[in-house]
Design a protein around this motif. Structure first.
Motif, PDB file in Angstrom:
ATOM      1  N   ALA A   1      34.598-113.392 -42.213  1.00 11.18           N
ATOM      2  CA  ALA A   1      34.495-111.968 -41.890  1.00 11.18           C
ATOM      3  C   ALA A   1      33.893-111.844 -40.494  1.00 11.18           C
ATOM      4  O   ALA A   1      32.757-112.273 -40.271  1.00 11.18           O
ATOM      5  CB  ALA A   1      33.632-111.234 -42.908  1.00 11.18           C
TER       6      ALA A   1
ATOM      7  N   VAL B   1      31.539-107.308 -40.761  1.00  9.28           N
ATOM      8  CA  VAL B   1      30.288-107.429 -41.520  1.00  9.28           C
ATOM      9  C   VAL B   1      29.411-106.209 -41.269  1.00  9.28           C
ATOM     10  O   VAL B   1      28.832-105.633 -42.202  1.00  9.28           O
ATOM     11  CB  VAL B   1      29.539-108.723 -41.142  1.00  9.28           C
ATOM     12  CG1 VAL B   1      28.149-108.739 -41.779  1.00  9.28           C
ATOM     13  CG2 VAL B   1      30.323-109.952 -41.585  1.00  9.28           C
ATOM     14  N   GLN B   2      29.321-105.794 -40.017  1.00 10.98           N
ATOM     15  CA  GLN B   2      28.515-104.624 -39.675  1.00 10.98           C
ATOM     16  C   GLN B   2      29.011-103.382 -40.411  1.00 10.98           C
ATOM     17  O   GLN B   2      28.221-102.611 -40.968  1.00 10.98           O
ATOM     18  CB  GLN B   2      28.563-104.401 -38.166  1.00 10.98           C
ATOM     19  CG  GLN B   2      27.781-103.190 -37.681  1.00 10.98           C
ATOM     20  CD  GLN B   2      27.903-102.998 -36.170  1.00 10.98           C
ATOM     21  OE1 GLN B   2      28.195-103.932 -35.427  1.00 10.98           O
ATOM     22  NE2 GLN B   2      27.706-101.784 -35.723  1.00 10.98           N
TER      23      GLN B   2
ATOM     24  N   ARG C   1      28.250-103.615 -44.141  1.00 11.64           N
ATOM     25  CA  ARG C   1      26.838-103.345 -44.397  1.00 11.64           C
ATOM     26  C   ARG C   1      26.564-101.840 -44.365  1.00 11.64           C
ATOM     27  O   ARG C   1      25.784-101.324 -45.170  1.00 11.64           O
ATOM     28  CB  ARG C   1      25.968-104.078 -43.375  1.00 11.64           C
ATOM     29  CG  ARG C   1      25.915-105.591 -43.592  1.00 11.64           C
ATOM     30  CD  ARG C   1      25.074-106.290 -42.514  1.00 11.64           C
ATOM     31  NE  ARG C   1      23.708-105.799 -42.536  1.00 11.64           N
ATOM     32  CZ  ARG C   1      22.754-106.256 -43.330  1.00 11.64           C
ATOM     33  NH1 ARG C   1      23.020-107.230 -44.198  1.00 11.64           N
ATOM     34  NH2 ARG C   1      21.534-105.769 -43.281  1.00 11.64           N
TER      35      ARG C   1
ATOM     36  N   CYS D   1      31.638-113.658 -50.302  1.00 12.74           N
ATOM     37  CA  CYS D   1      31.611-113.403 -48.867  1.00 12.74           C
ATOM     38  C   CYS D   1      30.238-112.834 -48.535  1.00 12.74           C
ATOM     39  O   CYS D   1      29.869-111.754 -49.013  1.00 12.74           O
ATOM     40  CB  CYS D   1      32.717-112.431 -48.452  1.00 12.74           C
ATOM     41  SG  CYS D   1      32.798-112.148 -46.674  1.00 12.74           S
TER      42      CYS D   1
ATOM     43  N   LEU E   1      27.279-111.053 -46.594  1.00 13.95           N
ATOM     44  CA  LEU E   1      27.160-109.942 -45.652  1.00 13.95           C
ATOM     45  C   LEU E   1      25.720-109.780 -45.174  1.00 13.95           C
ATOM     46  O   LEU E   1      25.293-108.673 -44.834  1.00 13.95           O
ATOM     47  CB  LEU E   1      27.662-108.646 -46.315  1.00 13.95           C
ATOM     48  CG  LEU E   1      29.090-108.701 -46.863  1.00 13.95           C
ATOM     49  CD1 LEU E   1      29.439-107.398 -47.562  1.00 13.95           C
ATOM     50  CD2 LEU E   1      30.093-109.001 -45.747  1.00 13.95           C
TER      51      LEU E   1
ATOM     52  N   SER F   1      25.858-115.064 -42.372  1.00 14.46           N
ATOM     53  CA  SER F   1      26.636-113.837 -42.219  1.00 14.46           C
ATOM     54  C   SER F   1      28.110-114.135 -41.951  1.00 14.46           C
ATOM     55  O   SER F   1      28.453-114.930 -41.072  1.00 14.46           O
ATOM     56  CB  SER F   1      26.065-113.028 -41.052  1.00 14.46           C
ATOM     57  OG  SER F   1      26.767-111.829 -40.870  1.00 14.46           O
ATOM     58  N   GLY F   2      28.993-113.497 -42.738  1.00 16.91           N
ATOM     59  CA  GLY F   2      30.431-113.642 -42.552  1.00 16.91           C
ATOM     60  C   GLY F   2      31.049-114.856 -43.206  1.00 16.91           C
ATOM     61  O   GLY F   2      32.269-115.045 -43.152  1.00 16.91           O
TER      62      GLY F   2
END
Length: 208
Positions: A44, A49-50, A53, A163, A165, A194-195
């Motif tokens: 991701a 991801v941002q 979130r 996945c 995050l 992350s990702g």
């Protein structure tokens, strides 16, 4: 747990009909067959991801996260798991960033198709998809997702995707590693960077 409906599953079909997109490293099928966890870093992208979130923050504000229970437990004290979860498929799509969730849903469905072909296993289009959040001190004890010997069924949860995050810069001191127990091998830990996407046979491989 809410499964994706036939109508919702059909939504992805036109996007995938043009051909199979390869998203996983070529070693993924053999890693999964060997009873290990395949790790795909950068699955991701940071912007996705941002956005995801932010979607989670909106769903949290809307009160759509609830206690996550394990196995056959649906109420009362569950000492096996300490987490919260949300159904991002069945939610009100005017809340949060539906397009961001749909983007990762589409990518996961491509992974499902890719693994189905590579492993020679039919995988249902009705994936179970959830946002899961573990608080400080949260846990999920060692388990398999399906006890195939005690409860043989035609349709089982077998291949699991996670996945991550988390915020960028996650380190070992922050905790939260996925620990798996490959048959005949020492335990193996995966840092929830992350990702990152992890894929494994959760009906055969014990994990926590």
């Amino acid at each position: 747990v809410r499964r994706r409906s036939t109508r919702q599953a059909a939504m992805l079909t036109p996007l995938l009909a043009s051909g199979l997109v390869v998203l996983l490293d070529e070693a993924a099928p053999s890693t999964i067959r060997a009873g290990r966890v395949h790790v795909e870093r950068g699955f991701a992208p940071p912007r996705l991801v941002q956005d995801l979130r932010h979607d989670i923050d909106c769903l949290t504000t809307a009160g759509l996260f609830e206690r996550a229970f394990s196995g056959g437990t649906s109420s009362g004290d569950d000492a096996f798991r300490n987490a919260e979860m949300c159904d991002p498929v069945g939610r009100d799509r005017s809340v949060g960033l539906w397009d961001a969730f749909y983007a990762v849903w589409e990518r996961l469905d491509l992974v499902r198709q890719e693994l189905s072909a590579a492993l020679g296993r039919e995988m249902s289009t009705e994936m179970e998809l959830h946002y899961v959040r573990y608080p400080v001190g949260g846990y999920y004890r060692r388990h398999v997702d399906e006890d195939l010997d005690a409860n043989p069924r035609a349709l089982t949860r077998a291949i699991s995707f996670i996945c991550y995050l988390n915020k960028p810069g996650w380190c070992a001191a922050d905790g939260g590693e996925l620990r798996s127990y490959p048959p005949g091998e020492p335990p193996s830990d995966v840092l929830p960077e992350s990702g990152t996407l992890v894929v494994f046979d959760s009906a055969r491989v014990e994990h926590k």
